[in-house]
Design a protein around this motif. Structure first.
Motif, PDB file in Angstrom:
ATOM      1  N   CYS A  47       0.750  -1.740   0.074  1.00 28.83           N
ATOM      2  CA  CYS A  47      -0.250  -0.406  -0.187  1.00 28.83           C
ATOM      3  C   CYS A  47       1.292   1.027  -0.493  1.00 28.83           C
ATOM      4  O   CYS A  47       2.056   1.509   0.870  1.00 28.83           O
ATOM      5  CB  CYS A  47      -1.075  -0.298   0.897  1.00 28.83           C
ATOM      6  N   GLN A  93      -5.741   2.462  -7.930  1.00 32.09           N
ATOM      7  CA  GLN A  93      -6.734   2.279  -6.710  1.00 32.09           C
ATOM      8  C   GLN A  93      -7.123   1.175  -5.999  1.00 32.09           C
ATOM      9  O   GLN A  93      -8.239   0.975  -7.235  1.00 32.09           O
ATOM     10  CB  GLN A  93      -7.199   3.783  -6.750  1.00 32.09           C
ATOM     11  N   CYS A  96      -7.384  -1.698   1.047  1.00 28.65           N
ATOM     12  CA  CYS A  96      -5.977  -2.018   0.985  1.00 28.65           C
ATOM     13  C   CYS A  96      -5.802  -3.205   1.946  1.00 28.65           C
ATOM     14  O   CYS A  96      -4.904  -3.646   1.338  1.00 28.65           O
ATOM     15  CB  CYS A  96      -6.119  -0.916   3.007  1.00 28.65           C
ATOM     16  N   CYS A 134      -5.959   2.341  -0.495  1.00 29.67           N
ATOM     17  CA  CYS A 134      -5.025   2.520  -1.254  1.00 29.67           C
ATOM     18  C   CYS A 134      -4.318   3.190  -2.360  1.00 29.67           C
ATOM     19  O   CYS A 134      -5.597   2.398  -3.112  1.00 29.67           O
ATOM     20  CB  CYS A 134      -3.849   1.052  -0.892  1.00 29.67           C
ATOM     21  N   PHE A 136      -1.414   1.242  -5.498  1.00 30.20           N
ATOM     22  CA  PHE A 136      -0.535   0.343  -5.404  1.00 30.20           C
ATOM     23  C   PHE A 136       0.335   0.752  -7.092  1.00 30.20           C
ATOM     24  O   PHE A 136      -0.296   0.859  -7.861  1.00 30.20           O
ATOM     25  CB  PHE A 136      -1.431  -1.128  -5.311  1.00 30.20           C
ATOM     26  N   TRP A 192      -5.761   9.033  -0.486  1.00 28.50           N
ATOM     27  CA  TRP A 192      -5.646   8.179  -0.379  1.00 28.50           C
ATOM     28  C   TRP A 192      -3.890   8.559  -0.868  1.00 28.50           C
ATOM     29  O   TRP A 192      -2.999   7.828  -0.950  1.00 28.50           O
ATOM     30  CB  TRP A 192      -6.142   7.442  -0.871  1.00 28.50           C
TER      31      TRP A 192
END
Length: 198
Positions: A47, A93, A96, A134, A136, A192
């Motif tokens: 994350c 996005q 998480c 999160c 990534f 985020w």
């Protein structure tokens, strides 16, 4: 003597029948060309993306910290000598809590990149998500990639959504340029990703 000749013809006919019906010389619909074999080395961030972690991607494309949060981007580079294509989809996005993987395969001449996000597995076998999102980064080193220009499709498989698979991007990549980037989404990543801006 005549009997031996007839026996020889019967053996020859049976051998021909077997070769045509199921042997290596079969020309039926089951004789499809083998799938293209690619060596794929995946690298998926925790994350926050590779910029937030102590480790970077295992492959060369690297996102620019100054523009990371502005858009989701596909970064790529190509090494003609080793016929290796480096891919990095930066700032995806997702929830998480998830199990992530990436696969690359050639399907009907198209390099199909499938990014998978599945819920976390709990000890009792059930699946769970978190109440937060999160960003990534999904990366892969792919070889051998032969062509100078390739057709590419990026699919995202979020297994607990409906529909699970969505098309992220499809287009041509001119490998003769050596490297490049494609903006995949300019949707806001707030809040985020706001801490990525230097």
């Amino acid at each position: 003597m005549k009997m031996l000749g007839i026996l020889g013809l019967l053996i020859l006919s049976a051998t021909s029948f077997l070769a045509c019906s199921g042997g290596e010389g079969s020309s039926g619909s089951d004789n499809t060309p083998p799938a293209s074999s690619l060596d794929v080395t995946p690298s998926i961030s925790a994350c926050g993306g590779f910029l937030a972690g102590s480790e970077g991607a295992k492959i060369p494309p690297s996102p620019d910290p100054a523009t990371y949060c502005e858009a989701e981007r596909l970064l790529w580079n190509y090494d003609a000598e080793t016929r290796t294509l480096g891919l990095l989809d930066a700032r995806i996005q997702l929830n998480c809590c998830g199990r992530h993987s990436i696969a690359v395969a050639v399907e009907e001449g198209v390099h199909v990149v499938t990014q998978t996000d599945a819920p976390e597995k709990l000890e009792d076998g059930s699946e769970a998500r978190c109440g937060c999102m999160c960003v990534f980064d999904y990366a892969a080193d792919v070889a051998p990639v032969e062509s100078s220009t390739i057709s590419m499709r990026i699919l995202r498989n979020v297994t607990d959504q409906d529909p699970a698979i969505t098309l992220v991007w499809e287009g041509m990549v001119d490998l003769t340029a050596g490297s490049g980037e494609v903006v995949l989404s300019t949707a806001s990543a707030e809040p985020w990703c706001s801490d990525k801006v230097p």
